[in-house]
Design an enzyme around this catalytic site. Sequence first.
Site, PDB file in Angstrom:
ATOM      1  N   TYR A   1      -7.306  10.505  10.846  1.00  7.41           N
ATOM      2  CA  TYR A   1      -6.634  10.939  12.074  1.00  7.41           C
ATOM      3  C   TYR A   1      -7.143  12.307  12.522  1.00  7.41           C
ATOM      4  CZ  TYR A   1      -3.391   7.165  10.875  1.00  7.41           C
ATOM      5  OH  TYR A   1      -2.842   5.954  10.555  1.00  7.41           O
TER       6      TYR A   1
ATOM      7  N   TYR B   1       0.828  -1.208   0.000  1.00  9.35           N
ATOM      8  CA  TYR B   1       0.000   0.000   0.000  1.00  9.35           C
ATOM      9  C   TYR B   1       0.867   1.264   0.000  1.00  9.35           C
ATOM     10  CZ  TYR B   1      -3.285   3.572   1.572  1.00  9.35           C
ATOM     11  OH  TYR B   1      -4.026   4.718   1.684  1.00  9.35           O
TER      12      TYR B   1
END
Length: 160
Positions: A133, A27
């Site tokens: 986040y 990824y």
Amino acid sequence: MSDIILRDATIEDAQTIFNFIKELAIYEKAEHEVKTDVDTIKKTVFGKKSVTSVLLCEYENKPIGMALYFFNYSTWLGKNGIYLEDLYVTPQFRGIGAGKALLKKLAQIAVENDCGRVEWQVLDWNKPSIDFYDSIGAKGQTEWIPYRLTGNALEEFARS
């Protein structure tokens, strides 16, 4: 989120942890940088001298993610903290609350251990993670520049 189970990893989970490390590296476009293997994970994560812990996230009795972390120390706070080395959820299970559950559990571990903070790094191009986040109240730190001493440079410096 009620079907999500979090548990501490055991040595029997070393292959699963390795698989997640490889998936994360793919990824992050850095698969070629993975130098570890299952046996090394068994020794370094679960060995006598390990300072590392892993939370596994399961959904419908299948591992779907992990949080690999360790305790660190802040001299300014005078408290331990938790450094989250890797947070990973398999792509097909993103959006069901697994990442949030893992981070919430780390926050609980931090509070239970009187830690001053939980910290981690994110690649600057990883907008989905940055948005996530931000959504939980984490703040990006821009005043510090990460440095790394590794490989030949580490060995040469240690010998000099």
